[in-house]
Design a protein around this motif. Structure first.
Motif, PDB file in Angstrom:
ATOM      1  N   PRO A  14       0.783  -1.250   0.000  1.00 39.78           N
ATOM      2  CA  PRO A  14       0.000   0.000   0.000  1.00 39.78           C
ATOM      3  C   PRO A  14       0.811   1.295   0.000  1.00 39.78           C
ATOM      4  CG  PRO A  14      -0.998  -1.589   1.469  1.00 39.78           C
ATOM      5  CD  PRO A  14       0.307  -2.191   1.003  1.00 39.78           C
ATOM      6  N   GLN A  15       1.783   1.440   0.872  1.00 34.22           N
ATOM      7  CA  GLN A  15       2.538   2.694   0.919  1.00 34.22           C
ATOM      8  C   GLN A  15       3.393   2.870  -0.341  1.00 34.22           C
ATOM      9  OE1 GLN A  15       1.709   4.934   2.818  1.00 34.22           O
ATOM     10  NE2 GLN A  15       0.960   4.033   4.690  1.00 34.22           N
ATOM     11  N   ARG A  16       3.988   1.783  -0.830  1.00 29.28           N
ATOM     12  CA  ARG A  16       4.804   1.903  -2.038  1.00 29.28           C
ATOM     13  C   ARG A  16       3.941   2.198  -3.262  1.00 29.28           C
ATOM     14  NH1 ARG A  16       7.611  -2.292   0.714  1.00 29.28           N
ATOM     15  NH2 ARG A  16       6.652  -3.869  -0.602  1.00 29.28           N
ATOM     16  N   LEU A  17       2.751   1.652  -3.308  1.00 26.29           N
ATOM     17  CA  LEU A  17       1.826   1.959  -4.402  1.00 26.29           C
ATOM     18  C   LEU A  17       1.472   3.444  -4.381  1.00 26.29           C
ATOM     19  CD1 LEU A  17       0.100   0.969  -6.766  1.00 26.29           C
ATOM     20  CD2 LEU A  17      -1.662   0.344  -5.108  1.00 26.29           C
ATOM     21  N   ARG A  18       1.218   3.971  -3.205  1.00 24.05           N
ATOM     22  CA  ARG A  18       0.899   5.396  -3.083  1.00 24.05           C
ATOM     23  C   ARG A  18       2.104   6.260  -3.459  1.00 24.05           C
ATOM     24  NH1 ARG A  18      -1.445   6.722   2.486  1.00 24.05           N
ATOM     25  NH2 ARG A  18      -2.050   8.636   1.444  1.00 24.05           N
ATOM     26  N   ILE A  19       3.300   5.843  -3.036  1.00 26.54           N
ATOM     27  CA  ILE A  19       4.515   6.588  -3.389  1.00 26.54           C
ATOM     28  C   ILE A  19       4.668   6.627  -4.914  1.00 26.54           C
ATOM     29  CG2 ILE A  19       7.044   6.506  -3.355  1.00 26.54           C
ATOM     30  CD1 ILE A  19       6.728   5.333  -0.440  1.00 26.54           C
ATOM     31  N   CYS A  20       4.490   5.491  -5.563  1.00 28.52           N
ATOM     32  CA  CYS A  20       4.618   5.426  -7.023  1.00 28.52           C
ATOM     33  C   CYS A  20       3.565   6.293  -7.705  1.00 28.52           C
ATOM     34  CB  CYS A  20       4.535   3.982  -7.501  1.00 28.52           C
ATOM     35  SG  CYS A  20       6.002   3.014  -7.110  1.00 28.52           S
ATOM     36  N   ALA A  21       2.352   6.294  -7.186  1.00 27.73           N
ATOM     37  CA  ALA A  21       1.296   7.114  -7.773  1.00 27.73           C
ATOM     38  C   ALA A  21       1.655   8.595  -7.682  1.00 27.73           C
ATOM     39  CB  ALA A  21      -0.036   6.838  -7.068  1.00 27.73           C
ATOM     40  N   ILE A  22       2.157   9.014  -6.538  1.00 30.05           N
ATOM     41  CA  ILE A  22       2.543  10.416  -6.354  1.00 30.05           C
ATOM     42  C   ILE A  22       3.739  10.747  -7.244  1.00 30.05           C
ATOM     43  CG2 ILE A  22       3.491  12.075  -4.698  1.00 30.05           C
ATOM     44  CD1 ILE A  22       1.801  10.516  -2.524  1.00 30.05           C
ATOM     45  N   ALA A  23       4.759   9.905  -7.229  1.00 27.26           N
ATOM     46  CA  ALA A  23       5.973  10.169  -8.003  1.00 27.26           C
ATOM     47  C   ALA A  23       5.710  10.154  -9.506  1.00 27.26           C
ATOM     48  CB  ALA A  23       7.058   9.155  -7.647  1.00 27.26           C
ATOM     49  N   SER A  24       4.798   9.309  -9.953  1.00 30.32           N
ATOM     50  CA  SER A  24       4.532   9.220 -11.394  1.00 30.32           C
ATOM     51  C   SER A  24       3.809  10.449 -11.925  1.00 30.32           C
ATOM     52  CB  SER A  24       3.725   7.962 -11.718  1.00 30.32           C
ATOM     53  OG  SER A  24       2.394   8.107 -11.279  1.00 30.32           O
ATOM     54  N   ALA A  25       3.161  11.181 -11.034  1.00 29.16           N
ATOM     55  CA  ALA A  25       2.393  12.351 -11.448  1.00 29.16           C
ATOM     56  C   ALA A  25       3.219  13.635 -11.457  1.00 29.16           C
ATOM     57  CB  ALA A  25       1.191  12.518 -10.525  1.00 29.16           C
ATOM     58  N   ALA A  26       4.495  13.536 -11.072  1.00 31.91           N
ATOM     59  CA  ALA A  26       5.328  14.735 -10.979  1.00 31.91           C
ATOM     60  C   ALA A  26       6.724  14.462 -11.540  1.00 31.91           C
ATOM     61  CB  ALA A  26       5.439  15.154  -9.516  1.00 31.91           C
ATOM     62  N   THR A  27       7.433  15.520 -11.843  1.00 32.61           N
ATOM     63  CA  THR A  27       8.825  15.380 -12.274  1.00 32.61           C
ATOM     64  C   THR A  27       9.664  14.875 -11.109  1.00 32.61           C
ATOM     65  OG1 THR A  27       8.514  17.225 -13.778  1.00 32.61           O
ATOM     66  CG2 THR A  27      10.782  16.606 -13.290  1.00 32.61           C
ATOM     67  N   HIS A  28       9.408  15.423  -9.931  1.00 35.34           N
ATOM     68  CA  HIS A  28      10.075  14.989  -8.711  1.00 35.34           C
ATOM     69  C   HIS A  28       9.192  15.355  -7.520  1.00 35.34           C
ATOM     70  CE1 HIS A  28      11.461  19.151  -9.366  1.00 35.34           C
ATOM     71  NE2 HIS A  28      11.248  19.253  -8.071  1.00 35.34           N
ATOM     72  N   VAL A  29       9.467  14.720  -6.392  1.00 31.38           N
ATOM     73  CA  VAL A  29       8.737  15.010  -5.157  1.00 31.38           C
ATOM     74  C   VAL A  29       9.734  14.954  -4.007  1.00 31.38           C
ATOM     75  CG1 VAL A  29       8.024  12.604  -4.826  1.00 31.38           C
ATOM     76  CG2 VAL A  29       6.691  14.433  -3.786  1.00 31.38           C
TER      77      VAL A  29
END
Length: 110
Positions: A14-29
């Motif tokens: 769950p947390q890694r899926l959320r991290i990937c979702a956030i990171a995929s939507a931006a150049t960087h986070v």
């Protein structure tokens, strides 16, 4: 577009899926932004990020902003591909017809 659907156990947590979702939507986070959005401790986030960085799914960069050191994360091409093929696998699971399932019998009380 992903090649073919592929379930990825590393991303699926769950947390890694959320991290990937956030990171995929931006150049960087930034680390702090991830921590704020996920509402988890620094140590828990570090553990999840380490697994994604070790797999080559995320890259991290140490920067200084406002005189303070920061960690900025970006999704790699390998990570983006793994994330997209994982999403495609999830869509297949969600959209698959329930083979052999009969509708539940309706009962009436009279």
């Amino acid at each position: 577009m992903p090649d073919e659907p592929r379930f990825d156990d590393l991303i699926h947590a769950p947390q890694r899926l959320r991290i990937c979702a956030i990171a995929s939507a931006a150049t960087h986070v930034e680390f702090g932004e991830l921590q704020r959005r996920l509402e988890i401790s620094k140590s828990a986030l570090s553990k999840q990020l380490s697994q994604l960085v070790d797999a080559g799914y995320l890259s991290e960069e140490r920067i200084t902003r406002g005189g303070r050191p920061r960690v900025r994360l970006s999704m790699t091409d390998v990570g983006r591909h793994a994330y997209l093929t994982h999403l495609a696998a999830l869509r297949e699971i969600i959209n698959a017809p329930e083979a052999g399932m009969q509708p539940a019998a309706q009962t009436s009380t009279g």
